[in-house]
Design an enzyme around this catalytic site. Sequence first.
Site, short mmCIF file in Angstrom:
data_model
loop_
_atom_site.label_atom_id
_atom_site.label_comp_id
_atom_site.label_asym_id
_atom_site.label_seq_id
_atom_site.Cartn_x
_atom_site.Cartn_y
_atom_site.Cartn_z
N TYR A 13 -8.86 -11.92 30.41
CA TYR A 13 -8.00 -11.47 29.33
C TYR A 13 -6.69 -12.25 29.35
CZ TYR A 13 -4.95 -8.76 32.47
OH TYR A 13 -4.06 -8.39 33.44
N LYS A 39 -7.09 -14.32 35.53
CA LYS A 39 -6.66 -13.09 34.85
C LYS A 39 -7.90 -12.30 34.46
CE LYS A 39 -2.83 -11.75 31.79
NZ LYS A 39 -1.99 -11.15 32.83
N GLU A 88 3.15 -10.87 44.88
CA GLU A 88 3.61 -10.58 43.53
C GLU A 88 3.64 -9.08 43.35
OE1 GLU A 88 0.85 -12.06 40.59
OE2 GLU A 88 -0.89 -11.44 41.75
N LEU A 111 -1.00 -14.47 40.18
CA LEU A 111 -1.21 -14.93 38.81
C LEU A 111 -0.06 -15.84 38.41
CD1 LEU A 111 -3.03 -14.51 36.27
CD2 LEU A 111 -1.28 -12.92 35.49
#
Length: 284
Positions: A30, A143, A175, A199
Amino acid sequence: MIFLNGHFMPIEKACISVLDRGFIFGDGVYEVIPVYSHKPFRLTEHLHRLQHSLDGIRLKNPYTNKEWHDLLEQIIAKNKGEDQSVYLHITRGVAKRDHAFPDTPPTVFIMSNPLLPPPQEWLTNGVAAVTASDNRWIRCDIKSISLLPNVLLRQIAVDAGAIETILIRDGFLTEGSASNIFVVRDQVLLTPPKSHLMLPGITYDVTLELAVASNTIHEVREITENELFSAEEVMLTSSTREIMAITRLNDQPVGNGKPGPKFRQLHQLYQQYKATHMRAGAVN
């Protein structure tokens, strides 16, 4: 209005098969694209990241960049609000339940929701975060729609009355559960380098570009857990939350417990950058 497999329709009319591999396996990727004044923000970079994710799961991109541009232009026009958050969702399609890749067309779904600015209280006082062990798989650069680990990690923050969960792997910051993380130590802006363990955030890139343009001293390097806990400032970045100061971590104040000067500088620069590019009609 949403887009599903070649057709625009009300979301209430949208249906997919229970044999869709996104439903059965979480087999898909996505992308989330912020839209300001009806214009997608950093669209080229978002489509590049989408391609990276598709390549990572060996799924052919169903559209060219030009076709994506046209589809996004239509979905934005068909939904209310100058500022929107557009969600793209691509799965490997519908097939009998078998782990091996099928030879089937992908499922492509696009929707848009209003993009609301963060509450003024968050900007004035900052937000709270907690830490947790990063127990996700090691291809976090994809993702993927398989977000159960992120969901569970984010719920840790919700249960604690916080906004985000900051992740630690083998003693180092990676993250957030849905964001990238920056810290300030000795007035130096620090953030972890891109790797398969995080990411590659679009807002992460913009923040570093703004640091360079403003001659802000910064380093991209590994950050230890101890450096995180002793930081003068901590910030999160994401496409929908932009840049946000974290002023409490594990129920302890970060620095003096208020948004710091680096956050205020970067937040102002981000707003100026966004406004300049939207006035110019740019999407990159």
